[in-house]
Enzyme design. Structure first.
Site, mmCIF file in Angstrom:
data_model
loop_
_atom_site.group_PDB
_atom_site.id
_atom_site.type_symbol
_atom_site.label_atom_id
_atom_site.label_comp_id
_atom_site.label_asym_id
_atom_site.label_seq_id
_atom_site.Cartn_x
_atom_site.Cartn_y
_atom_site.Cartn_z
ATOM 1 N N VAL A 207 0.870 -1.196 0.000
ATOM 2 C CA VAL A 207 0.000 0.000 0.000
ATOM 3 C C VAL A 207 0.896 1.231 0.000
ATOM 4 O O VAL A 207 1.735 1.376 0.893
ATOM 5 C CB VAL A 207 -0.880 0.067 1.277
ATOM 6 C CG1 VAL A 207 -1.818 1.265 1.221
ATOM 7 C CG2 VAL A 207 -1.666 -1.211 1.485
ATOM 8 N N HIS A 208 0.749 2.099 -0.980
ATOM 9 C CA HIS A 208 1.543 3.336 -0.933
ATOM 10 C C HIS A 208 0.880 4.536 -1.611
ATOM 11 O O HIS A 208 1.361 5.658 -1.497
ATOM 12 C CB HIS A 208 2.922 3.122 -1.567
ATOM 13 C CG HIS A 208 2.891 3.174 -3.060
ATOM 14 N ND1 HIS A 208 2.615 2.095 -3.835
ATOM 15 C CD2 HIS A 208 3.080 4.210 -3.922
ATOM 16 C CE1 HIS A 208 2.640 2.433 -5.105
ATOM 17 N NE2 HIS A 208 2.907 3.718 -5.190
ATOM 18 N N ARG A 209 -0.225 4.318 -2.339
ATOM 19 C CA ARG A 209 -0.826 5.435 -3.085
ATOM 20 C C ARG A 209 -1.284 6.549 -2.161
ATOM 21 O O ARG A 209 -1.894 6.284 -1.101
ATOM 22 C CB ARG A 209 -2.062 4.951 -3.837
ATOM 23 C CG ARG A 209 -1.772 4.047 -4.964
ATOM 24 C CD ARG A 209 -1.674 4.794 -6.270
ATOM 25 N NE ARG A 209 -1.089 3.893 -7.221
ATOM 26 C CZ ARG A 209 -0.200 4.222 -8.140
ATOM 27 N NH1 ARG A 209 0.191 5.473 -8.248
ATOM 28 N NH2 ARG A 209 0.281 3.336 -8.951
ATOM 29 N N ARG A 242 6.503 5.895 2.725
ATOM 30 C CA ARG A 242 5.366 6.828 2.860
ATOM 31 C C ARG A 242 4.332 6.250 3.836
ATOM 32 O O ARG A 242 3.899 6.910 4.771
ATOM 33 C CB ARG A 242 4.708 7.031 1.487
ATOM 34 C CG ARG A 242 3.352 7.734 1.566
ATOM 35 C CD ARG A 242 2.489 7.384 0.374
ATOM 36 N NE ARG A 242 2.849 8.097 -0.843
ATOM 37 C CZ ARG A 242 2.522 9.371 -1.095
ATOM 38 N NH1 ARG A 242 1.871 10.084 -0.198
ATOM 39 N NH2 ARG A 242 2.861 9.942 -2.233
#
Ligand code: UD1
Length: 363
Positions: A207-209, A242
Protein backbone atom coordinates in the site's frame (compact mmCIF):
# COMPACT_ATOMS: atom_id res chain seq x y z
CA UNK A 1 22.46 8.65 -31.24
CA UNK A 2 22.79 10.03 -27.72
CA UNK A 3 19.93 9.33 -25.32
CA UNK A 4 19.40 10.78 -21.86
CA UNK A 5 17.24 8.51 -19.67
CA UNK A 6 15.56 10.05 -16.63
CA UNK A 7 14.58 7.78 -13.74
CA UNK A 8 13.91 8.52 -10.09
CA UNK A 9 11.38 6.20 -8.47
CA UNK A 10 11.42 2.48 -7.74
CA UNK A 11 9.16 1.29 -10.59
CA UNK A 12 11.28 3.22 -13.08
CA UNK A 13 14.42 1.32 -12.12
CA UNK A 14 12.57 -1.92 -12.93
CA UNK A 15 11.31 -0.54 -16.25
CA UNK A 16 14.66 0.95 -17.29
CA UNK A 17 16.68 -2.20 -16.54
CA UNK A 18 15.74 -4.17 -19.66
CA UNK A 19 15.71 -1.18 -22.01
CA UNK A 20 19.17 -0.05 -20.80
CA UNK A 21 20.52 -3.57 -21.37
CA UNK A 22 19.05 -3.59 -24.88
CA UNK A 23 20.56 -0.15 -25.63
CA UNK A 24 23.99 -1.35 -24.49
CA UNK A 25 23.75 -4.25 -26.99
CA UNK A 26 23.15 -1.96 -29.99
CA UNK A 27 25.71 -0.01 -31.91
CA UNK A 28 25.14 3.65 -32.78
CA UNK A 29 23.29 4.50 -29.57
CA UNK A 30 24.66 5.67 -26.23
CA UNK A 31 22.75 6.21 -22.99
CA UNK A 32 23.39 8.79 -20.26
CA UNK A 33 21.47 7.89 -17.11
CA UNK A 34 20.05 10.58 -14.82
CA UNK A 35 18.67 9.66 -11.37
CA UNK A 36 16.55 12.50 -10.00
CA UNK A 37 16.87 11.17 -6.43
CA UNK A 38 13.07 10.99 -5.86
CA UNK A 39 13.57 7.58 -4.18
CA UNK A 40 16.72 7.62 -2.11
CA UNK A 41 16.59 4.93 0.61
CA UNK A 42 19.00 2.07 -0.16
CA UNK A 43 16.12 -0.42 -0.26
CA UNK A 44 14.07 1.83 -2.55
CA UNK A 45 16.90 2.62 -4.99
CA UNK A 46 20.45 1.16 -4.71
CA UNK A 47 19.27 -2.43 -4.36
CA UNK A 48 17.57 -2.24 -7.77
CA UNK A 49 20.68 -0.86 -9.48
CA UNK A 50 22.79 -3.66 -7.96
CA UNK A 51 20.43 -6.59 -8.51
CA UNK A 52 19.24 -5.61 -11.97
CA UNK A 53 22.74 -4.54 -13.08
CA UNK A 54 21.58 -1.13 -14.17
CA UNK A 55 24.57 1.08 -15.05
CA UNK A 56 25.54 3.64 -12.40
CA UNK A 57 23.77 6.94 -13.09
CA UNK A 58 25.99 9.57 -14.71
CA UNK A 59 24.07 12.25 -12.80
CA UNK A 60 22.38 12.08 -9.41
CA UNK A 61 20.21 15.14 -8.80
CA UNK A 62 19.34 14.50 -5.14
CA UNK A 63 15.81 15.94 -5.33
CA UNK A 64 13.34 14.34 -2.91
CA UNK A 65 10.93 14.72 0.02
CA UNK A 66 9.20 17.90 -1.16
CA UNK A 67 5.70 18.89 -2.14
CA UNK A 68 4.80 18.03 -5.73
CA UNK A 69 5.33 21.52 -7.16
CA UNK A 70 8.67 22.07 -5.48
CA UNK A 71 9.89 18.58 -6.36
CA UNK A 72 8.88 18.78 -10.02
CA UNK A 73 10.23 22.34 -10.34
CA UNK A 74 13.60 21.52 -8.79
CA UNK A 75 13.94 18.47 -11.04
CA UNK A 76 12.98 20.48 -14.12
CA UNK A 77 15.72 23.02 -13.43
CA UNK A 78 18.40 20.39 -12.78
CA UNK A 79 17.44 18.17 -15.74
CA UNK A 80 17.53 21.22 -18.03
CA UNK A 81 21.15 21.85 -16.98
CA UNK A 82 22.07 18.24 -17.74
CA UNK A 83 20.41 18.41 -21.16
CA UNK A 84 22.20 21.67 -22.03
CA UNK A 85 25.48 20.01 -21.08
CA UNK A 86 24.85 16.67 -22.83
CA UNK A 87 22.92 17.89 -25.90
CA UNK A 88 21.17 14.54 -26.59
CA UNK A 89 18.88 13.75 -29.53
CA UNK A 90 16.40 11.89 -27.31
CA UNK A 91 15.15 11.95 -23.72
CA UNK A 92 13.60 8.72 -22.48
CA UNK A 93 11.13 8.77 -19.56
CA UNK A 94 9.12 6.02 -17.88
CA UNK A 95 5.72 5.77 -16.25
CA UNK A 96 3.90 8.44 -14.31
CA UNK A 97 5.98 9.97 -11.54
CA UNK A 98 7.08 13.54 -10.93
CA UNK A 99 10.47 12.50 -12.39
CA UNK A 100 8.68 11.47 -15.63
CA UNK A 101 6.95 14.81 -16.07
CA UNK A 102 10.03 16.86 -15.18
CA UNK A 103 12.20 14.92 -17.67
CA UNK A 104 9.67 15.23 -20.49
CA UNK A 105 9.02 18.93 -19.91
CA UNK A 106 12.70 19.87 -19.72
CA UNK A 107 13.36 18.06 -23.01
CA UNK A 108 10.32 19.41 -24.82
CA UNK A 109 11.22 23.04 -24.05
CA UNK A 110 14.69 22.41 -25.51
CA UNK A 111 13.21 20.82 -28.68
CA UNK A 112 14.65 17.42 -27.85
CA UNK A 113 12.68 14.30 -28.85
CA UNK A 114 10.70 12.88 -25.93
CA UNK A 115 10.09 9.13 -25.69
CA UNK A 116 7.52 7.98 -23.13
CA UNK A 117 7.60 4.33 -22.17
CA UNK A 118 4.30 3.22 -20.62
CA UNK A 119 2.30 5.78 -22.58
CA UNK A 120 -1.48 5.89 -22.95
CA UNK A 121 -2.45 4.52 -19.53
CA UNK A 122 -5.41 6.21 -17.92
CA UNK A 123 -7.27 5.85 -14.64
CA UNK A 124 -9.56 8.78 -15.63
CA UNK A 125 -9.07 10.09 -12.11
CA UNK A 126 -7.40 13.50 -12.37
CA UNK A 127 -7.09 13.72 -8.57
CA UNK A 128 -4.26 11.19 -8.82
CA UNK A 129 -0.88 12.93 -9.24
CA UNK A 130 0.15 10.02 -11.48
CA UNK A 131 -2.78 10.63 -13.88
CA UNK A 132 -1.82 14.31 -14.24
CA UNK A 133 1.78 13.30 -14.92
CA UNK A 134 0.72 10.74 -17.55
CA UNK A 135 -1.68 12.98 -19.45
CA UNK A 136 0.80 15.86 -19.63
CA UNK A 137 3.80 13.67 -20.49
CA UNK A 138 1.92 11.91 -23.28
CA UNK A 139 0.84 15.21 -24.83
CA UNK A 140 4.44 16.45 -25.17
CA UNK A 141 5.99 13.14 -26.28
CA UNK A 142 7.22 12.41 -29.81
CA UNK A 143 7.24 8.64 -29.46
CA UNK A 144 4.62 7.00 -27.24
CA UNK A 145 5.43 3.38 -26.39
CA UNK A 146 2.21 1.74 -25.25
CA UNK A 147 2.22 -1.42 -23.11
CA UNK A 148 -1.29 -2.54 -24.09
CA UNK A 149 -3.94 -2.24 -26.80
CA UNK A 150 -6.13 -0.35 -24.31
CA UNK A 151 -3.39 2.28 -24.00
CA UNK A 152 -3.29 2.69 -27.80
CA UNK A 153 -7.07 3.10 -27.86
CA UNK A 154 -6.99 5.67 -25.04
CA UNK A 155 -4.59 7.81 -27.08
CA UNK A 156 -6.67 7.35 -30.19
CA UNK A 157 -9.75 8.63 -28.37
CA UNK A 158 -7.78 11.68 -27.20
CA UNK A 159 -6.92 12.52 -30.82
CA UNK A 160 -3.27 11.49 -30.89
CA UNK A 161 -3.63 10.17 -34.44
CA UNK A 162 -3.93 13.83 -35.52
CA UNK A 163 -0.75 14.91 -33.68
CA UNK A 164 2.78 14.84 -35.10
CA UNK A 165 3.91 11.92 -32.94
CA UNK A 166 4.37 8.17 -33.23
CA UNK A 167 2.15 5.85 -31.18
CA UNK A 168 3.40 2.27 -31.01
CA UNK A 169 2.21 -0.79 -29.13
CA UNK A 170 5.58 -2.04 -27.97
CA UNK A 171 4.36 -4.28 -25.11
CA UNK A 172 5.20 -3.88 -21.46
CA UNK A 173 8.83 -3.68 -20.36
CA UNK A 174 7.76 -4.95 -16.92
CA UNK A 175 7.02 -8.33 -18.47
CA UNK A 176 10.53 -8.36 -19.98
CA UNK A 177 11.92 -7.73 -16.49
CA UNK A 178 9.72 -10.36 -14.82
CA UNK A 179 10.76 -13.02 -17.34
CA UNK A 180 14.47 -12.16 -17.27
CA UNK A 181 14.98 -11.76 -13.52
CA UNK A 182 12.72 -14.65 -12.45
CA UNK A 183 15.36 -16.99 -13.88
CA UNK A 184 17.85 -15.60 -11.34
CA UNK A 185 15.75 -14.78 -8.29
CA UNK A 186 15.61 -18.21 -6.57
CA UNK A 187 19.43 -18.30 -6.33
CA UNK A 188 19.75 -14.66 -5.28
CA UNK A 189 17.00 -14.37 -2.66
CA UNK A 190 16.60 -15.99 0.74
CA UNK A 191 13.50 -13.99 1.67
CA UNK A 192 11.18 -16.98 2.07
CA UNK A 193 13.47 -18.77 4.54
CA UNK A 194 14.42 -15.49 6.27
CA UNK A 195 10.73 -14.81 6.96
CA UNK A 196 9.84 -18.43 7.82
CA UNK A 197 7.55 -18.66 4.79
CA UNK A 198 8.94 -21.76 3.05
CA UNK A 199 6.03 -24.08 2.25
CA UNK A 200 3.56 -21.72 3.94
CA UNK A 201 0.49 -20.10 2.45
CA UNK A 202 0.42 -16.30 2.68
CA UNK A 203 -1.02 -13.17 1.12
CA UNK A 204 1.34 -10.49 -0.17
CA UNK A 205 0.23 -6.88 0.24
CA UNK A 206 1.58 -3.41 -0.62
CA UNK A 207 0.00 0.00 0.00
CA UNK A 208 1.54 3.34 -0.93
CA UNK A 209 -0.83 5.44 -3.08
CA UNK A 210 -1.50 8.94 -1.79
CA UNK A 211 -5.26 8.33 -2.14
CA UNK A 212 -4.93 5.57 0.51
CA UNK A 213 -2.11 6.82 2.73
CA UNK A 214 -3.30 10.44 2.95
CA UNK A 215 -6.93 9.61 3.71
CA UNK A 216 -7.24 8.41 7.35
CA UNK A 217 -10.60 6.69 6.71
CA UNK A 218 -9.35 4.72 3.70
CA UNK A 219 -6.14 3.78 5.51
CA UNK A 220 -8.00 2.62 8.63
CA UNK A 221 -10.39 0.53 6.48
CA UNK A 222 -7.49 -1.13 4.67
CA UNK A 223 -5.68 -1.87 7.94
CA UNK A 224 -8.86 -3.34 9.48
CA UNK A 225 -9.44 -5.49 6.40
CA UNK A 226 -5.86 -6.78 6.51
CA UNK A 227 -6.26 -7.51 10.23
CA UNK A 228 -9.40 -9.57 9.47
CA UNK A 229 -7.70 -11.42 6.61
CA UNK A 230 -4.74 -12.18 8.91
CA UNK A 231 -7.07 -14.33 11.01
CA UNK A 232 -7.54 -16.56 7.91
CA UNK A 233 -4.16 -16.36 6.18
CA UNK A 234 -0.79 -14.84 7.04
CA UNK A 235 -0.44 -11.39 5.43
CA UNK A 236 3.06 -10.12 4.55
CA UNK A 237 3.40 -6.39 3.87
CA UNK A 238 6.67 -4.90 2.55
CA UNK A 239 5.91 -1.33 3.54
CA UNK A 240 6.71 1.76 1.47
CA UNK A 241 8.32 4.53 3.61
CA UNK A 242 5.37 6.83 2.86
CA UNK A 243 2.92 4.35 4.42
CA UNK A 244 5.28 3.45 7.26
CA UNK A 245 5.41 7.10 8.35
CA UNK A 246 1.64 7.59 8.20
CA UNK A 247 0.91 4.29 9.92
CA UNK A 248 3.33 5.02 12.77
CA UNK A 249 1.62 8.37 13.36
CA UNK A 250 -1.91 6.92 13.12
CA UNK A 251 -1.78 4.69 16.20
CA UNK A 252 -3.60 1.92 14.26
CA UNK A 253 -2.93 -1.64 15.46
CA UNK A 254 -1.58 -4.02 12.83
CA UNK A 255 -1.85 -7.80 13.22
CA UNK A 256 -0.06 -8.60 9.95
CA UNK A 257 3.64 -9.06 9.21
CA UNK A 258 5.17 -5.69 8.28
CA UNK A 259 8.64 -5.82 6.71
CA UNK A 260 10.84 -3.12 5.15
CA UNK A 261 10.60 -2.60 1.35
CA UNK A 262 12.22 -5.53 -0.47
CA UNK A 263 14.48 -5.69 -3.53
CA UNK A 264 13.37 -7.07 -6.89
CA UNK A 265 14.61 -10.65 -6.40
CA UNK A 266 12.87 -10.88 -3.01
CA UNK A 267 9.69 -9.46 -4.50
CA UNK A 268 9.71 -12.05 -7.30
CA UNK A 269 10.17 -14.88 -4.81
CA UNK A 270 7.37 -13.53 -2.61
CA UNK A 271 5.11 -13.23 -5.67
CA UNK A 272 5.89 -16.75 -6.87
CA UNK A 273 5.06 -18.23 -3.45
CA UNK A 274 2.05 -16.05 -2.55
CA UNK A 275 -1.53 -17.37 -2.64
CA UNK A 276 -2.98 -13.97 -3.40
CA UNK A 277 -1.86 -10.34 -3.78
CA UNK A 278 -3.60 -7.27 -2.33
CA UNK A 279 -2.18 -3.99 -3.61
CA UNK A 280 -2.71 -0.42 -4.75
CA UNK A 281 0.44 -0.54 -6.90
CA UNK A 282 0.14 -0.52 -10.69
CA UNK A 283 3.21 -2.68 -11.24
CA UNK A 284 2.33 -5.31 -8.66
CA UNK A 285 -1.08 -5.92 -10.26
CA UNK A 286 0.70 -7.10 -13.41
CA UNK A 287 3.43 -8.94 -11.55
CA UNK A 288 0.75 -10.88 -9.64
CA UNK A 289 -0.54 -12.01 -13.04
CA UNK A 290 2.95 -12.85 -14.37
CA UNK A 291 3.55 -15.08 -11.33
CA UNK A 292 0.04 -16.60 -11.30
CA UNK A 293 -1.40 -15.03 -8.15
CA UNK A 294 -4.93 -13.62 -8.20
CA UNK A 295 -5.05 -9.94 -7.22
CA UNK A 296 -7.35 -7.73 -5.16
CA UNK A 297 -6.71 -4.08 -6.05
CA UNK A 298 -7.10 -1.58 -3.22
CA UNK A 299 -8.26 1.21 -5.52
CA UNK A 300 -11.47 2.40 -7.14
CA UNK A 301 -10.08 2.17 -10.66
CA UNK A 302 -7.13 0.66 -12.50
CA UNK A 303 -5.16 1.41 -15.64
CA UNK A 304 -4.73 -2.35 -16.23
CA UNK A 305 -8.32 -3.06 -17.26
CA UNK A 306 -7.39 -6.20 -19.21
CA UNK A 307 -6.61 -7.92 -15.89
CA UNK A 308 -10.10 -7.16 -14.62
CA UNK A 309 -11.64 -8.33 -17.91
CA UNK A 310 -9.65 -11.58 -17.69
CA UNK A 311 -11.00 -12.23 -14.18
CA UNK A 312 -7.58 -12.37 -12.49
CA UNK A 313 -7.96 -9.03 -10.68
CA UNK A 314 -10.86 -7.29 -8.90
CA UNK A 315 -11.28 -3.72 -7.68
CA UNK A 316 -12.05 -3.61 -3.97
CA UNK A 317 -11.57 0.11 -3.30
CA UNK A 318 -10.96 0.85 0.38
CA UNK A 319 -14.05 -0.54 2.10
CA UNK A 320 -13.28 -3.13 4.76
CA UNK A 321 -16.20 -5.41 3.84
CA UNK A 322 -15.48 -5.22 0.11
CA UNK A 323 -11.77 -6.01 0.57
CA UNK A 324 -12.57 -9.06 2.71
CA UNK A 325 -15.29 -10.28 0.32
CA UNK A 326 -12.99 -9.78 -2.70
CA UNK A 327 -10.27 -11.70 -0.85
CA UNK A 328 -12.70 -14.61 -0.30
CA UNK A 329 -13.84 -14.43 -3.94
CA UNK A 330 -10.31 -14.39 -5.40
CA UNK A 331 -8.44 -16.62 -2.94
CA UNK A 332 -8.80 -19.79 -5.04
CA UNK A 333 -9.09 -18.16 -8.47
CA UNK A 334 -6.81 -19.83 -11.04
CA UNK A 335 -4.60 -17.45 -13.06
CA UNK A 336 -3.64 -18.32 -16.62
CA UNK A 337 -0.37 -16.42 -17.10
CA UNK A 338 -0.10 -17.59 -20.72
CA UNK A 339 -2.72 -15.00 -21.80
CA UNK A 340 -0.89 -12.63 -24.13
CA UNK A 341 -1.75 -9.26 -22.61
CA UNK A 342 1.64 -7.54 -22.34
CA UNK A 343 3.73 -8.49 -25.36
CA UNK A 344 5.48 -11.62 -24.13
CA UNK A 345 8.86 -10.10 -23.19
CA UNK A 346 9.77 -8.32 -26.46
CA UNK A 347 9.01 -4.78 -25.31
CA UNK A 348 12.59 -3.55 -24.77
CA UNK A 349 13.62 -4.67 -28.28
CA UNK A 350 10.55 -2.94 -29.74
CA UNK A 351 11.18 0.28 -27.77
CA UNK A 352 14.81 0.52 -28.91
CA UNK A 353 13.84 -0.21 -32.54
CA UNK A 354 11.28 2.60 -32.42
CA UNK A 355 13.76 5.00 -30.80
CA UNK A 356 16.34 4.31 -33.50
CA UNK A 357 13.83 5.09 -36.23
CA UNK A 358 12.90 8.52 -34.78
CA UNK A 359 13.67 11.44 -37.01
CA UNK A 360 16.23 13.80 -35.58
CA UNK A 361 14.04 16.80 -34.73
CA UNK A 362 10.69 16.64 -32.96
CA UNK A 363 7.47 17.72 -34.69
C1 UD1 B 1 6.02 7.74 -6.29
C2 UD1 B 1 5.20 8.06 -7.52
C3 UD1 B 1 4.22 6.94 -7.82
C4 UD1 B 1 4.89 5.59 -7.83
C5 UD1 B 1 5.66 5.40 -6.54
C6 UD1 B 1 6.39 4.07 -6.49
C7 UD1 B 1 4.80 10.45 -7.91
C8 UD1 B 1 3.79 11.52 -7.86
N1 UD1 B 1 4.42 9.28 -7.36
O1 UD1 B 1 5.17 7.76 -5.15
O2 UD1 B 1 3.65 7.17 -9.09
O3 UD1 B 1 3.92 4.57 -7.96
O4 UD1 B 1 6.61 6.47 -6.41
O5 UD1 B 1 6.94 3.82 -5.24
O6 UD1 B 1 5.86 10.65 -8.44
N2 UD1 B 1 10.39 8.32 0.77
C9 UD1 B 1 11.36 7.80 1.60
N3 UD1 B 1 12.34 7.04 1.05
C10 UD1 B 1 12.40 6.77 -0.29
C11 UD1 B 1 11.40 7.30 -1.12
C12 UD1 B 1 10.38 8.08 -0.58
O7 UD1 B 1 11.34 8.02 2.82
O8 UD1 B 1 13.33 6.10 -0.73
C13 UD1 B 1 9.33 9.20 1.34
C14 UD1 B 1 9.43 10.60 0.78
O9 UD1 B 1 10.32 11.37 1.49
C15 UD1 B 1 7.99 11.07 0.91
C16 UD1 B 1 7.18 9.80 0.71
O10 UD1 B 1 8.07 8.71 0.94
O11 UD1 B 1 7.75 11.56 2.20
C17 UD1 B 1 6.57 9.71 -0.66
O12 UD1 B 1 7.57 9.72 -1.67
P1 UD1 B 1 7.27 10.34 -3.12
O13 UD1 B 1 8.45 10.18 -3.96
O14 UD1 B 1 6.68 11.68 -2.96
O15 UD1 B 1 6.08 9.48 -3.70
P2 UD1 B 1 5.80 7.92 -3.69
O16 UD1 B 1 4.70 7.64 -2.74
O17 UD1 B 1 7.03 7.09 -3.54
Amino acid sequence: MKIVTVVGARPQFVKAACVSREISRRSGIREILVHTGQHFDANMSDVFFEEMEIPRPHYHLDVHSMNHGAMTGRMLEKIESVLLEEDPEVVLVYGDTNSTLAGALAARKLHINVVHVEAGLRSFNMRMPEEVNRVLTDRISDLLCCPTQTAVENLDREGFSHLPCVVSRTGDVMQDAALYYSRLSADRSSVLSDLGLVGKAFALCTVHRAENTDDPVRLANIVEALNSISAMLEVVVPLHPRTAKVLAASGLNTFFKVIPPVGYFDMIELLKASQIVLTDSGGLQKEAFFFESPCVTLRDETEWVELIESGVNVLAGASKEKIVSCFNLMMHRAVDATLDLYGGGQAAVNVVNEVLSLKSTPG
